[in-house]
Design a protein around this motif. Structure first.
Motif, PDB file in Angstrom:
ATOM      1  N   VAL A  62       0.856  -1.190   0.000  1.00 54.61           N
ATOM      2  CA  VAL A  62       0.000   0.000   0.000  1.00 54.61           C
ATOM      3  C   VAL A  62       0.892   1.239   0.000  1.00 54.61           C
ATOM      4  O   VAL A  62       1.713   1.428   0.890  1.00 54.61           O
ATOM      5  N   ARG A  64      -0.592   4.405  -0.484  1.00 58.74           N
ATOM      6  CA  ARG A  64      -1.405   5.482   0.084  1.00 58.74           C
ATOM      7  C   ARG A  64      -2.740   4.896   0.503  1.00 58.74           C
ATOM      8  O   ARG A  64      -3.281   4.014  -0.160  1.00 58.74           O
ATOM      9  N   GLY A  65      -3.281   5.386   1.618  1.00 61.79           N
ATOM     10  CA  GLY A  65      -4.568   4.916   2.105  1.00 61.79           C
ATOM     11  C   GLY A  65      -4.434   3.631   2.899  1.00 61.79           C
ATOM     12  O   GLY A  65      -3.340   3.250   3.323  1.00 61.79           O
ATOM     13  N   SER A  66      -5.551   2.960   3.083  1.00 57.95           N
ATOM     14  CA  SER A  66      -5.563   1.698   3.823  1.00 57.95           C
ATOM     15  C   SER A  66      -6.866   0.967   3.518  1.00 57.95           C
ATOM     16  O   SER A  66      -7.755   1.502   2.864  1.00 57.95           O
ATOM     17  N   ASP A  68      -8.515  -3.402   3.566  1.00 58.02           N
ATOM     18  CA  ASP A  68      -8.343  -4.818   3.878  1.00 58.02           C
ATOM     19  C   ASP A  68      -7.983  -5.578   2.609  1.00 58.02           C
ATOM     20  O   ASP A  68      -8.361  -5.178   1.507  1.00 58.02           O
ATOM     21  N   ARG A  77      -6.049  -6.431   7.653  1.00 49.64           N
ATOM     22  CA  ARG A  77      -5.853  -4.986   7.497  1.00 49.64           C
ATOM     23  C   ARG A  77      -4.520  -4.751   6.806  1.00 49.64           C
ATOM     24  O   ARG A  77      -3.509  -5.369   7.169  1.00 49.64           O
ATOM     25  N   ASP A  79      -1.993  -1.446   5.205  1.00 49.54           N
ATOM     26  CA  ASP A  79      -1.735  -0.016   5.075  1.00 49.54           C
ATOM     27  C   ASP A  79      -0.283   0.142   4.649  1.00 49.54           C
ATOM     28  O   ASP A  79       0.371  -0.840   4.290  1.00 49.54           O
ATOM     29  N   SER A  80       0.232   1.358   4.699  1.00 52.62           N
ATOM     30  CA  SER A  80       1.599   1.597   4.224  1.00 52.62           C
ATOM     31  C   SER A  80       2.676   0.963   5.104  1.00 52.62           C
ATOM     32  O   SER A  80       3.841   0.970   4.746  1.00 52.62           O
ATOM     33  N   GLU A  81       2.293   0.384   6.226  1.00 54.60           N
ATOM     34  CA  GLU A  81       3.245  -0.291   7.116  1.00 54.60           C
ATOM     35  C   GLU A  81       3.150  -1.813   7.025  1.00 54.60           C
ATOM     36  O   GLU A  81       3.878  -2.519   7.713  1.00 54.60           O
ATOM     37  N   MET A 101      -7.297   3.645  -1.772  1.00 55.39           N
ATOM     38  CA  MET A 101      -5.968   3.036  -1.677  1.00 55.39           C
ATOM     39  C   MET A 101      -5.231   3.176  -2.995  1.00 55.39           C
ATOM     40  O   MET A 101      -5.835   3.095  -4.060  1.00 55.39           O
TER      41      MET A 101
END
Length: 140
Positions: A62, A64-66, A68, A77, A79-81, A101
Motif C-alpha cells: 500500500v 497510500r490509504g488503507s 483490507d 488490514r 496499510d503503508s506499514e 488506496m
C-alpha cells in the motif's frame, strides 16, 4: 548514460477506468509483473481472483490509504506499514477504506522467467471497455 527509467505514477498509461497503471511496461521492467492500482474509497470493484492457472504469486504494497485484503475468505488490514504476499492458489480481493488506496502489486511465478500478459503491455486494449459494455448491457 545510466540504465534507468523514471516516470510519475499519474503519468503512466492507465486502463480500467484509470485505476490500473501499467507500471511494469511504462518502466520497461521485464523480469517480474508490476502495476499500480488506484481504488476509490469503499469500492467493491476490485475483482476476487486467484492465479492457480498461471502459478503467479503476488505481493501487495500500500502506497497510500488503507483497507483490507481478503485472502481465502479471511480479511487482513493493510496499510503503508503492512505488506501481503499471496500464493497463486489463494483467492484474493482488496477492500479499500474511507480514504481509498493506491497499491503497488508485484507478481511472478516461482522458478520461472516472467512472461508479461498482453493486457499489461503499453497500448493493449483496455479491459475496462468490455466491463463498461457489460455493465451498460445489463442495465438495458
Amino acid at each position: 548514460m545510466p540504465d534507468c527509467t523514471l516516470s510519475r505514477i499519474d503519468d503512466m498509461e492507465a486502463v480500467v477506468f484509470g485505476s490500473f497503471k501499467r507500471a511494469r511496461a511504462q518502466l520497461g521492467v521485464e523480469s517480474f509483473g508490476m502495476q499500480v492500482i488506484d481504488l476509490p474509497p469503499n469500492t467493491e470493484l476490485y475483482p476476487e481472483h486467484d492465479h492457480a492457472a498461471d502459478g503467479q504469486e503476488e505481493v501487495f504494497v500500500v502506497l497510500r490509504g488503507s483497507g483490507d485484503i481478503e485472502i481465502d475468505g479471511e480479511r487482513h488490514r493493510i496499510d503503508s506499514e503492512t505488506m501481503a504476499r499471496v500464493g497463486a492458489k489463494a483467492r484474493r480481493k482488496v477492500w479499500p477504506g474511507d480514504d481509498g488506496m493506491r497499491i503497488l502489486v508485484l507478481g511472478g511465478v516461482p522458478g520461472r522467467g516472467y512472461v508479461a500478459p498482453e493486457v499489461s503491455k503499453l497500448g493493449a486494449p483496455d479491459p475496462g471497455q468490455s466491463i463498461s459494455r457489460r455493465m451498460t448491457e445489463a442495465r438495458s
